[in-house]
Every structure is written in C-alpha cells, then in structure tokens.
Design a protein around this motif. Structure first.
Motif, PDB file in Angstrom:
ATOM      1  N   ARG A 231       0.840  -1.207   0.000  1.00  0.00           N
ATOM      2  CA  ARG A 231       0.000   0.000   0.000  1.00  0.00           C
ATOM      3  C   ARG A 231       0.874   1.256   0.000  1.00  0.00           C
ATOM      4  O   ARG A 231       0.638   2.205  -0.745  1.00  0.00           O
ATOM      5  N   ARG A 232       1.944   1.258   0.803  1.00  0.00           N
ATOM      6  CA  ARG A 232       2.849   2.403   0.834  1.00  0.00           C
ATOM      7  C   ARG A 232       3.689   2.499  -0.438  1.00  0.00           C
ATOM      8  O   ARG A 232       4.046   3.583  -0.886  1.00  0.00           O
ATOM      9  N   LEU A 233       3.986   1.346  -1.042  1.00  0.00           N
ATOM     10  CA  LEU A 233       4.809   1.304  -2.253  1.00  0.00           C
ATOM     11  C   LEU A 233       4.112   1.984  -3.439  1.00  0.00           C
ATOM     12  O   LEU A 233       4.771   2.519  -4.326  1.00  0.00           O
ATOM     13  N   TYR A 234       2.768   1.994  -3.442  1.00  0.00           N
ATOM     14  CA  TYR A 234       2.033   2.621  -4.549  1.00  0.00           C
ATOM     15  C   TYR A 234       2.435   4.079  -4.760  1.00  0.00           C
ATOM     16  O   TYR A 234       2.421   4.564  -5.872  1.00  0.00           O
ATOM     17  N   ARG A 235       2.757   4.776  -3.712  1.00  0.00           N
ATOM     18  CA  ARG A 235       3.082   6.200  -3.856  1.00  0.00           C
ATOM     19  C   ARG A 235       4.586   6.460  -3.866  1.00  0.00           C
ATOM     20  O   ARG A 235       5.030   7.607  -3.746  1.00  0.00           O
ATOM     21  N   ALA A 236       5.372   5.424  -4.017  1.00  0.00           N
ATOM     22  CA  ALA A 236       6.823   5.555  -3.886  1.00  0.00           C
ATOM     23  C   ALA A 236       7.506   6.030  -5.167  1.00  0.00           C
ATOM     24  O   ALA A 236       7.310   5.460  -6.226  1.00  0.00           O
ATOM     25  N   ASN A 237       8.290   7.058  -5.009  1.00  0.00           N
ATOM     26  CA  ASN A 237       9.246   7.449  -6.044  1.00  0.00           C
ATOM     27  C   ASN A 237      10.632   6.958  -5.643  1.00  0.00           C
ATOM     28  O   ASN A 237      11.449   6.641  -6.481  1.00  0.00           O
ATOM     29  N   THR A 238      10.858   6.960  -4.324  1.00  0.00           N
ATOM     30  CA  THR A 238      12.107   6.411  -3.785  1.00  0.00           C
ATOM     31  C   THR A 238      11.783   5.535  -2.568  1.00  0.00           C
ATOM     32  O   THR A 238      10.859   5.828  -1.816  1.00  0.00           O
TER      33      THR A 238
ATOM     34  N   VAL B 235      23.313  -2.436   6.327  1.00  0.00           N
ATOM     35  CA  VAL B 235      23.326  -2.660   4.879  1.00  0.00           C
ATOM     36  C   VAL B 235      22.245  -1.753   4.307  1.00  0.00           C
ATOM     37  O   VAL B 235      21.058  -1.963   4.544  1.00  0.00           O
ATOM     38  N   ASP B 236      22.655  -0.707   3.583  1.00  0.00           N
ATOM     39  CA  ASP B 236      21.728   0.287   3.034  1.00  0.00           C
ATOM     40  C   ASP B 236      21.569   0.126   1.529  1.00  0.00           C
ATOM     41  O   ASP B 236      22.546  -0.163   0.826  1.00  0.00           O
ATOM     42  N   ASN B 237      20.343   0.346   1.048  1.00  0.00           N
ATOM     43  CA  ASN B 237      20.067   0.357  -0.389  1.00  0.00           C
ATOM     44  C   ASN B 237      18.956   1.344  -0.685  1.00  0.00           C
ATOM     45  O   ASN B 237      17.974   1.426   0.060  1.00  0.00           O
ATOM     46  N   LYS B 238      19.126   2.080  -1.775  1.00  0.00           N
ATOM     47  CA  LYS B 238      18.124   3.043  -2.222  1.00  0.00           C
ATOM     48  C   LYS B 238      17.608   2.600  -3.582  1.00  0.00           C
ATOM     49  O   LYS B 238      18.384   2.192  -4.460  1.00  0.00           O
ATOM     50  N   PHE B 239      16.296   2.696  -3.748  1.00  0.00           N
ATOM     51  CA  PHE B 239      15.641   2.353  -5.009  1.00  0.00           C
ATOM     52  C   PHE B 239      14.903   3.587  -5.518  1.00  0.00           C
ATOM     53  O   PHE B 239      14.084   4.161  -4.797  1.00  0.00           O
ATOM     54  N   THR B 240      15.226   4.018  -6.736  1.00  0.00           N
ATOM     55  CA  THR B 240      14.483   5.088  -7.398  1.00  0.00           C
ATOM     56  C   THR B 240      13.523   4.403  -8.353  1.00  0.00           C
ATOM     57  O   THR B 240      13.954   3.668  -9.244  1.00  0.00           O
ATOM     58  N   LEU B 241      12.219   4.630  -8.144  1.00  0.00           N
ATOM     59  CA  LEU B 241      11.203   3.823  -8.819  1.00  0.00           C
ATOM     60  C   LEU B 241      10.344   4.618  -9.787  1.00  0.00           C
ATOM     61  O   LEU B 241      10.085   5.802  -9.587  1.00  0.00           O
ATOM     62  N   SER B 242       9.889   3.920 -10.824  1.00  0.00           N
ATOM     63  CA  SER B 242       8.886   4.436 -11.754  1.00  0.00           C
ATOM     64  C   SER B 242       8.086   3.239 -12.257  1.00  0.00           C
ATOM     65  O   SER B 242       8.547   2.101 -12.210  1.00  0.00           O
ATOM     66  N   GLY B 243       6.854   3.494 -12.697  1.00  0.00           N
ATOM     67  CA  GLY B 243       6.006   2.414 -13.210  1.00  0.00           C
ATOM     68  C   GLY B 243       5.450   1.500 -12.129  1.00  0.00           C
ATOM     69  O   GLY B 243       4.933   0.414 -12.423  1.00  0.00           O
ATOM     70  N   THR B 244       5.532   1.924 -10.880  1.00  0.00           N
ATOM     71  CA  THR B 244       5.170   1.070  -9.755  1.00  0.00           C
ATOM     72  C   THR B 244       3.701   0.670  -9.758  1.00  0.00           C
ATOM     73  O   THR B 244       3.367  -0.498  -9.529  1.00  0.00           O
ATOM     74  N   ASN B 245       2.793   1.604 -10.017  1.00  0.00           N
ATOM     75  CA  ASN B 245       1.360   1.275  -9.986  1.00  0.00           C
ATOM     76  C   ASN B 245       1.013   0.181 -10.978  1.00  0.00           C
ATOM     77  O   ASN B 245       0.295  -0.775 -10.642  1.00  0.00           O
ATOM     78  N   ASP B 246       1.512   0.294 -12.205  1.00  0.00           N
ATOM     79  CA  ASP B 246       1.223  -0.728 -13.220  1.00  0.00           C
ATOM     80  C   ASP B 246       1.864  -2.067 -12.865  1.00  0.00           C
ATOM     81  O   ASP B 246       1.260  -3.121 -13.053  1.00  0.00           O
ATOM     82  N   ALA B 247       3.085  -2.021 -12.343  1.00  0.00           N
ATOM     83  CA  ALA B 247       3.778  -3.264 -11.962  1.00  0.00           C
ATOM     84  C   ALA B 247       3.049  -3.964 -10.820  1.00  0.00           C
ATOM     85  O   ALA B 247       2.845  -5.185 -10.846  1.00  0.00           O
ATOM     86  N   LEU B 248       2.629  -3.201  -9.807  1.00  0.00           N
ATOM     87  CA  LEU B 248       1.909  -3.797  -8.677  1.00  0.00           C
ATOM     88  C   LEU B 248       0.553  -4.352  -9.112  1.00  0.00           C
ATOM     89  O   LEU B 248       0.140  -5.417  -8.663  1.00  0.00           O
ATOM     90  N   ALA B 249      -0.133  -3.640  -9.994  1.00  0.00           N
ATOM     91  CA  ALA B 249      -1.418  -4.141 -10.487  1.00  0.00           C
ATOM     92  C   ALA B 249      -1.232  -5.474 -11.209  1.00  0.00           C
ATOM     93  O   ALA B 249      -2.023  -6.412 -11.039  1.00  0.00           O
ATOM     94  N   LYS B 250      -0.166  -5.593 -11.982  1.00  0.00           N
ATOM     95  CA  LYS B 250       0.107  -6.827 -12.731  1.00  0.00           C
ATOM     96  C   LYS B 250       0.426  -7.995 -11.794  1.00  0.00           C
ATOM     97  O   LYS B 250      -0.119  -9.093 -11.948  1.00  0.00           O
ATOM     98  N   VAL B 251       1.290  -7.770 -10.810  1.00  0.00           N
ATOM     99  CA  VAL B 251       1.683  -8.878  -9.930  1.00  0.00           C
ATOM    100  C   VAL B 251       0.554  -9.259  -8.979  1.00  0.00           C
ATOM    101  O   VAL B 251       0.369 -10.440  -8.693  1.00  0.00           O
ATOM    102  N   THR B 252      -0.218  -8.299  -8.480  1.00  0.00           N
ATOM    103  CA  THR B 252      -1.323  -8.666  -7.589  1.00  0.00           C
ATOM    104  C   THR B 252      -2.383  -9.461  -8.338  1.00  0.00           C
ATOM    105  O   THR B 252      -2.979 -10.378  -7.784  1.00  0.00           O
ATOM    106  N   GLN B 253      -2.590  -9.141  -9.591  1.00  0.00           N
ATOM    107  CA  GLN B 253      -3.518  -9.919 -10.426  1.00  0.00           C
ATOM    108  C   GLN B 253      -2.992 -11.341 -10.618  1.00  0.00           C
ATOM    109  O   GLN B 253      -3.726 -12.317 -10.473  1.00  0.00           O
ATOM    110  N   ALA B 254      -1.706 -11.472 -10.923  1.00  0.00           N
ATOM    111  CA  ALA B 254      -1.100 -12.788 -11.128  1.00  0.00           C
ATOM    112  C   ALA B 254      -1.137 -13.624  -9.849  1.00  0.00           C
ATOM    113  O   ALA B 254      -1.249 -14.849  -9.916  1.00  0.00           O
ATOM    114  N   CYS B 255      -1.073 -12.959  -8.704  1.00  0.00           N
ATOM    115  CA  CYS B 255      -1.091 -13.667  -7.421  1.00  0.00           C
ATOM    116  C   CYS B 255      -2.514 -13.999  -6.972  1.00  0.00           C
ATOM    117  O   CYS B 255      -2.700 -14.510  -5.868  1.00  0.00           O
TER     118      CYS B 255
END
Length: 160
Positions: free
Chosen positions: A111-118, A131-151
């Motif tokens: 739910r929080r990932l939907y609004r994530a840019n970073t 151990v630190d890691n940063k992710f700069t994200l785009s296309g998250t809403n479409d990707a999450l919609a696809k995987v939640t449907q597949a699951c």
C-alpha cells in the motif's frame, strides 16, 4: 538476476518503468505465478514483490536481496518511502535475502509502495552492521497491479 521460480517454465517478461515483471507456470500443477523486481540505484540489491502460491494464508511476499550475507534468522529492516516517516519491521533472513511473509505487513508495505518514487531500505545484519540500499522507482502502480492480479489478489491492488 532472474527471479527464482523453482521448476517453473518462464512464460513472459515485461517492463514497467524501473520494474521487471516475470510470469511463470508450474509444469506439474499448471499454477501461474508472478513477480516484479526493481534494482537498487547502486546495482547491489533487488526489491521483489512475488506470489507465494505455496501458502493460501499468505499469497504474496516482499523480498530484499542484497549482495551481502545478512543472516539466517529474523532481523530488523527499516524502510523509508519518499520523505515519509520510516517504518521498522522484523523480517525473516535467509543468507543474502530478507523476506516479509505476514499478510498484513505485506499489504501495508505494498500500500505504501504505490506512492513511492524512492524507497530507502536499511537492514541490520547478524552482526548489527548496516546494509543500506536506495531504489528510485517508476512504473510502480502498473507493476503492482500486474503482480497482484497474477497472485490472485486483484483487490490487493485496490487497497491503496
């Protein structure tokens, strides 16, 4: 790094911005499975949202795969999405992988990932080292919609 589908036949791969979606089917049960992954800015980690078809009470998992051994039990993972307050959870550790299985915790993270840019993720390994890691994200809403449907969790995507 391809996603791990044990004994599965990879059917398709698709990109959604910074996410790669993979879909596979089990050659014995014909059960479909899907996962998305994003690579950290430094290329040393992957953030994965995947189906967990082995457990009906936990249909999805979140995984952070690093380039360092982090432990083999449970440990602390802190994430910060955009400039929001950090969130701290206990995740299961397995080698270089931190995994979140609890349905409520997975749902909360997605739910929080939907609004994530970073997304900034901090793991405390078995020795307490960071151990630190940063992710700069785009296309998250479409990707999450696809995987939640597949699951088999299409309503998961609507819980934003």
């Amino acid at each position: 790094m391809p996603l791990s589908f044990p004994l599965a036949l990879l059917l398709s791969t698709q990109s959604f911005g910074s996410w790669v979606y993979e879909e596979a089917t089990d050659p014995i049960t014909d059960q479909m499975s899907g996962a998305i992954q994003a690579t950290s800015d430094n290329g040393k980690a992957k953030l994965i949202v995947a189906c967990d078809k082995t457990q009906k009470n936990r249909p999805m998992t979140i995984q952070l795969v690093t380039d360092q051994f982090i432990g083999s039990s449970r440990g602390t993972v802190i994430d910060r999405i955009n400039a929001e307050s950090p969130s701290e959870e206990r995740w299961d550790f397995g080698g270089k992988r931190a995994m979140l299985f609890d349905d409520y915790q997975v749902w909360s993270f997605v739910r929080r990932l939907y609004r994530a840019n970073t997304v900034f993720m901090r793991v405390y390994d078995y020795n307490g080292a960071i151990v630190d890691n940063k992710f700069t994200l785009s296309g998250t809403n479409d990707a999450l919609a696809k995987v939640t449907q597949a699951c088999g969790q299409p309503d998961f995507a609507k819980r934003k």
